[in-house]
Structures are given as C-alpha cells and as structure tokens.
Design an enzyme around this catalytic site. Sequence first.
Site, PDB file in Angstrom:
ATOM      1  N   HIS A  63       0.544  -1.069  -0.403  1.00  0.00           N
ATOM      2  CA  HIS A  63      -0.254  -0.128  -0.062  1.00  0.00           C
ATOM      3  C   HIS A  63       0.874   1.569   0.142  1.00  0.00           C
ATOM      4  O   HIS A  63       1.419   1.223   0.553  1.00  0.00           O
ATOM      5  CB  HIS A  63      -1.022  -0.100   1.520  1.00  0.00           C
ATOM      6  N   ASP A  86      -8.239  -5.165   0.262  1.00  0.00           N
ATOM      7  CA  ASP A  86      -8.632  -5.817  -0.995  1.00  0.00           C
ATOM      8  C   ASP A  86      -8.152  -7.790  -1.407  1.00  0.00           C
ATOM      9  O   ASP A  86      -8.369  -8.631  -1.941  1.00  0.00           O
ATOM     10  CB  ASP A  86      -8.029  -5.346  -2.772  1.00  0.00           C
TER      11      ASP A  86
HETATM   12  C1  SDX Z   1      -6.124   0.048  -2.657  1.00  0.00           C
HETATM   13  O1  SDX Z   1      -4.584   4.891  -2.059  1.00  0.00           O
HETATM   14  C2  SDX Z   1      -5.265   3.768  -1.389  1.00  0.00           C
HETATM   15  O2  SDX Z   1      -5.747   4.088  -0.279  1.00  0.00           O
HETATM   16  C3  SDX Z   1      -6.078   2.979  -2.136  1.00  0.00           C
HETATM   17  C4  SDX Z   1      -6.873   2.293  -1.609  1.00  0.00           C
HETATM   18  C5  SDX Z   1      -7.954   2.585  -1.211  1.00  0.00           C
HETATM   19  O3  SDX Z   1      -8.652   2.409  -0.167  1.00  0.00           O
HETATM   20  O4  SDX Z   1      -8.359   3.141  -1.983  1.00  0.00           O
HETATM   21  O5  SDX Z   1      -6.037   1.043   0.002  1.00  0.00           O
HETATM   22  C6  SDX Z   1      -7.341   1.028  -2.330  1.00  0.00           C
HETATM   23  O6  SDX Z   1      -6.202   0.706  -3.955  1.00  0.00           O
HETATM   24  C7  SDX Z   1      -5.410  -0.251  -1.945  1.00  0.00           C
HETATM   25  C8  SDX Z   1      -3.737  -1.312  -3.157  1.00  0.00           C
HETATM   26  C9  SDX Z   1      -4.569  -1.958  -4.252  1.00  0.00           C
HETATM   27  N1  SDX Z   1      -3.942  -2.855  -4.820  1.00  0.00           N
HETATM   28  C10 SDX Z   1      -2.375  -3.456  -4.342  1.00  0.00           C
HETATM   29  O7  SDX Z   1      -3.081  -4.371  -4.083  1.00  0.00           O
HETATM   30  C11 SDX Z   1      -1.941  -3.958  -6.067  1.00  0.00           C
HETATM   31  C12 SDX Z   1      -0.793  -5.171  -5.134  1.00  0.00           C
HETATM   32  N2  SDX Z   1       0.390  -3.890  -4.780  1.00  0.00           N
HETATM   33  C13 SDX Z   1       1.158  -3.180  -5.218  1.00  0.00           C
HETATM   34  O8  SDX Z   1       0.857  -2.566  -6.445  1.00  0.00           O
HETATM   35  C14 SDX Z   1       1.639  -1.450  -4.766  1.00  0.00           C
HETATM   36  O9  SDX Z   1       1.217  -1.987  -3.412  1.00  0.00           O
HETATM   37  C15 SDX Z   1       0.746  -0.509  -4.629  1.00  0.00           C
HETATM   38  C16 SDX Z   1       0.208  -0.362  -6.265  1.00  0.00           C
HETATM   39  C17 SDX Z   1      -0.919  -0.353  -3.856  1.00  0.00           C
HETATM   40  C18 SDX Z   1       1.429   0.448  -3.897  1.00  0.00           C
HETATM   41  O10 SDX Z   1       2.355   1.363  -5.377  1.00  0.00           O
HETATM   42  P1  SDX Z   1       3.436   2.070  -4.333  1.00  0.00           P
HETATM   43  O11 SDX Z   1       3.197   2.602  -2.937  1.00  0.00           O
HETATM   44  O12 SDX Z   1       3.849   2.714  -5.832  1.00  0.00           O
HETATM   45  O13 SDX Z   1       4.386   1.141  -4.167  1.00  0.00           O
HETATM   46  P2  SDX Z   1       5.622   0.467  -5.091  1.00  0.00           P
HETATM   47  O14 SDX Z   1       5.304  -0.218  -6.504  1.00  0.00           O
HETATM   48  O15 SDX Z   1       6.409   1.358  -5.366  1.00  0.00           O
HETATM   49  O16 SDX Z   1       6.127  -0.183  -4.182  1.00  0.00           O
HETATM   50  C19 SDX Z   1       7.039  -0.407  -3.404  1.00  0.00           C
HETATM   51  C20 SDX Z   1       8.350  -1.092  -3.194  1.00  0.00           C
HETATM   52  C21 SDX Z   1       8.447  -1.699  -5.246  1.00  0.00           C
HETATM   53  O17 SDX Z   1       9.927  -2.564  -5.116  1.00  0.00           O
HETATM   54  P3  SDX Z   1      11.293  -1.490  -5.288  1.00  0.00           P
HETATM   55  O18 SDX Z   1      10.548  -1.196  -6.874  1.00  0.00           O
HETATM   56  O19 SDX Z   1      11.638  -0.657  -4.482  1.00  0.00           O
HETATM   57  O20 SDX Z   1      12.023  -2.489  -5.165  1.00  0.00           O
HETATM   58  O21 SDX Z   1       7.644  -2.767  -3.378  1.00  0.00           O
HETATM   59  C22 SDX Z   1       7.320  -4.236  -3.803  1.00  0.00           C
HETATM   60  C23 SDX Z   1       7.736  -2.928  -5.779  1.00  0.00           C
HETATM   61  O22 SDX Z   1       8.312  -3.716  -6.640  1.00  0.00           O
HETATM   62  N3  SDX Z   1       5.742  -4.021  -3.785  1.00  0.00           N
HETATM   63  C24 SDX Z   1       5.876  -5.022  -4.395  1.00  0.00           C
HETATM   64  C25 SDX Z   1       4.270  -5.371  -4.169  1.00  0.00           C
HETATM   65  N4  SDX Z   1       3.694  -4.046  -3.872  1.00  0.00           N
HETATM   66  C26 SDX Z   1       4.935  -3.440  -4.046  1.00  0.00           C
HETATM   67  N5  SDX Z   1       6.308  -6.620  -5.023  1.00  0.00           N
HETATM   68  C27 SDX Z   1       5.704  -7.890  -5.158  1.00  0.00           C
HETATM   69  N6  SDX Z   1       4.351  -7.483  -4.814  1.00  0.00           N
HETATM   70  C28 SDX Z   1       3.505  -6.771  -4.048  1.00  0.00           C
HETATM   71  N7  SDX Z   1       1.914  -6.699  -4.021  1.00  0.00           N
END
Ligand code: SDX
Length: 432
Positions: free
Chosen positions: A308, A366
């Site tokens: 998140h 989710d």
């Molecule tokens: C919702 O914003 C809100 O409030 C949203 C929400 C709401 O109520 O409105 O809470 C609802 O959208 C919840 C999130 C649902 N999405 C997912 O579950 C999809 C999987 N999660 C990700 O795609 C990610 O965690 C996000 C999009 C939720 C957050 O992305 P960020 O903050 O931009 O973080 P990032 O993508 O930069 O990740 C940071 C690191 C990365 O590694 P590095 O580049 O630092 O090496 O963490 C890793 C990412 O690769 N990472 C994951 C991961 N999520 C982040 N690795 C594996 N699996 C994952 N799920």
Amino acid sequence: MSEQKLVLSDPATGKQCELPVRKGTHGPAVADIGSLYREHAMFTYDPGFVSTASCRSDITYIDGNQGILLYRGYPIEQLAEKSNFIEVAYLLLYGELPTQTQLDTFNHSIRYHTMIHESLRDFFRGFHYDAHPMAMLTGVVGSLSAFYNAAQDTRNKDDQEIFAHRMIAKIPTIAACAYKHSIGQPFVYPRNDLDYASNLLHMLFAVPAETYEVDPVAAQALDMLFILHADHEQNASTSTVRLAGSSGTNPYAAISAGVACLWGPAHGGANEAVLNMLEQIGDVKQIPQYIAKAKDKNDAFRLMGFGHRVYKNYDPRATVIRGMCHKILQRLGKENDPLFELALELEQIALNDEYFKEKKLYPNVDFYSGIIYKALGLPTNMFTVMFAIARTVGWVAHWIEMTNDPEQRIGRPRQIYTGAAQRDYLDPAQRD
Ligand code: SDX
C-alpha cells in the site's frame, strides 16, 4: 507563536527561500510550496505524489505507520462494529454523526432516489453480454450527466445535496443492472422497504419467477464491507474525482472518472485480481513459486492484495475483514472455502518472508474482500463494482468539499520537460 518556516538555499545562486510550514489536526508538517515558482522560478518533482498534499481535507485521516484510519475523527474499527453504512455515509457527507431524526430523514431521501430513469435502463442493451461490469458502470454513471445537467451550477448547496443523494442512491441500482445484463436476467427494481445492502442484494439476486428472501447475515456482511470501503483520503480515484471536478464539470461526469480510475488492478481492481491470483496459485504447494515471482525484479507478477502506498503496517480494514471472513463463511456454510484457506496460508508465508518484511508489504483491504464477495455469490468481475458502490460516498463527499474550498483552483500540475531543445522546421528535402 511565530509561523514555522522551511528554509531552502539554492546551491546555484546561494539564494535562500523560506516556505511557510502548515500543520493539520493530525499528520506530518506540510511545507507550503505555492509561492515557489512565483518567487524562485522553481518547480517541485514528486511522481505519484508520494510526499505531496493536494488539498486540505476534514473528511478522512490515515496514519500508515500506526495503521490508523479515521472517518471524521472516528476510528474505522468502532464504526465497523457499531455503525451502519447509511449512518457512515451521513457522517462522511455532513461531518457529524446524525441524530435519529437526521438519520431517518437522510435514509428516507436515499431510499426515494434509488430508481433510475427508464430510458437509462435502455443504455445497458447497447453492451454485449460479456462487457465488463466496470465498463458498463463507467459509461452509465457518466450518462447520468445527460439527465441531471442542472448540477452544472456546482456552487449551489441544494444542487450539491441532491446530487449527493441521487448518486449514493442510484449507484447500487446501476450496479445491479450491469450484473443482470451480464447474466441475461431481467432488471429488478429497487425496493424502498429494504435497507441499503438488502436492497442491493435483492436487485442482484431476485428473479421475477420466485420470491427472494435476503439473508440478513449476507446483508450485514455487505453493509460492513461498504463501511470499510467508503473513503480513504486522496487515493487515486478520489484524486481523479477532485481533479475532474476542479474544472467545474458536471459532478456525475466527475464521478464516472473516479469509477474509471478505481477499475485499475493497482487500485480497486485489486480485489478481482486477488481472486484470479488465488485461483492461478491453486494449491498451497505452489505458494513459494509465486512468492519468488513477486520478488523477482524481472517478473511483472505482484502479490495482489499486498502492499500500500500509505500503510506500512497492517491495513486496519484488512484486519476487520479478515476477522469477518471466518464468521461469514461459517454462517454461510462455506467455512471450508479452499480459497480462504489458501489466502490464510499465503498471508502467513508472505508475512514471514524477508522481502515482504523489509518492504513493509502487508495485506490491504483488497486481500480478503473478494473471498466474502465470492461467498455472497458474486462473480469476480463484480468485485470492483462493489468497491465503487461504497466509494461513491467518499467521492461525493470530496467533490463537495473541493467545490466549496476557497483555496481550490483548477488542478493543473507542471512538469520537468525532457524533450528536444527548441529547433526550426526543416523542409522534407532538407531532412536526412
Ligand atoms: C487500494 O491509495 C489508497 O488508499 C488505495 C486504497 C483505497 O482504499 O482507496 O487503499 C485501495 O488500491 C489498495 C491497493 C490495492 N492494490 C494492490 O493490492 C496491487 C498490489 N500492490 C501494489 O501494486 C502496490 O503495493 C501499490 C500500488 C498498492 C502501492 O504501490 P507504491 O506505493 O507505488 O509502491 P511501489 O509499487 O513503489 O512498491 C514499493 C516496492 C517496490 O519494490 P522496489 O522497486 O522498491 O524494489 O515494493 C514492491 C515494489 O516492487 N511491491 C511489491 C508489491 N507491492 C509493492 N512486490 C510484490 N508484490 C506486491 N504486491
């Protein structure tokens, strides 16, 4: 107390700039950079707005490190346990918990705006049966602006209120029509004798050929899921509604922009993606292979439902839903749901994995919600639609707050230009 300032000095010129620092009720201090370009000819750069506050808001507060979520100051855990969705909708819209009279009046208004214009129902016949329900929701919500163009005068408080009530009341009806169209069943009209969640279940699952009794356990589970999904600060879809609304466009069109944004798998589409992922993993023995894929930089696979932008601790909503899962599945006679068992095992393995611990990747809202939606009898392509129904309350509340905020102007970010330097046109004969 003198105003706090952040002093920056430009290494190129040695010139110093002082930025006023603002403080909210809760949360970090905020450097006000509004004068930066005017007085120092500089922009700030923050892709994804990781450190950028786009507005002031009184509606919701999140502390990602503490795993705190407050709606108008009330902890989400208390509202989930003691309140109901219509009361929470009133709280988010008006800022205070309602008296019984206020609640009854609001409840009556919502119930008496649940029908949609008959010609709006014809719009669904233009979609093929296999159109994704979120595609139908995006299109039909946007078309409400063709029926209610009076909302164009967005500063009028009465227009704002009737827009809010209509949008909150009609989104379940539109959602149910999308589902019925996708399964080739006749639309079911709303019933004003049913509460919000029961009415939706009736519109989703009733058929003209027989009477349909709403299961109170299912209605209670849905009502709580709606409370948990109602608002969440400046998430991507809410920010989209605010940005679209900042141009003064019809508010129904602004809401349809929010629906479109929520659909993405990185946002509200994650609940559908979680179930698809669990079905793809299929068996507990496969989990290590998928955990490895999620950690592999060269693999686009992510563990959906984990991570998140704000929560670097447990998402408090996931904690509530996780607790609810067991109870609901038992009450619905589905306690041995293999996907729920798989989800619990996946969560435990991920939470003990160094990669996920180091990156603070916890289950988000989710991760478990889809398991309950599936237990209620919904197909995966309807999960984000359910999220959109609940989040409509937050979108509407933020649209009203933004429209009435004297500090708000049309949203128009700047950029770092990295394209070609200025150059003159060449005739075709001069080009090599
Ligand atoms: C919702 O914003 C809100 O409030 C949203 C929400 C709401 O109520 O409105 O809470 C609802 O959208 C919840 C999130 C649902 N999405 C997912 O579950 C999809 C999987 N999660 C990700 O795609 C990610 O965690 C996000 C999009 C939720 C957050 O992305 P960020 O903050 O931009 O973080 P990032 O993508 O930069 O990740 C940071 C690191 C990365 O590694 P590095 O580049 O630092 O090496 O963490 C890793 C990412 O690769 N990472 C994951 C991961 N999520 C982040 N690795 C594996 N699996 C994952 N799920």
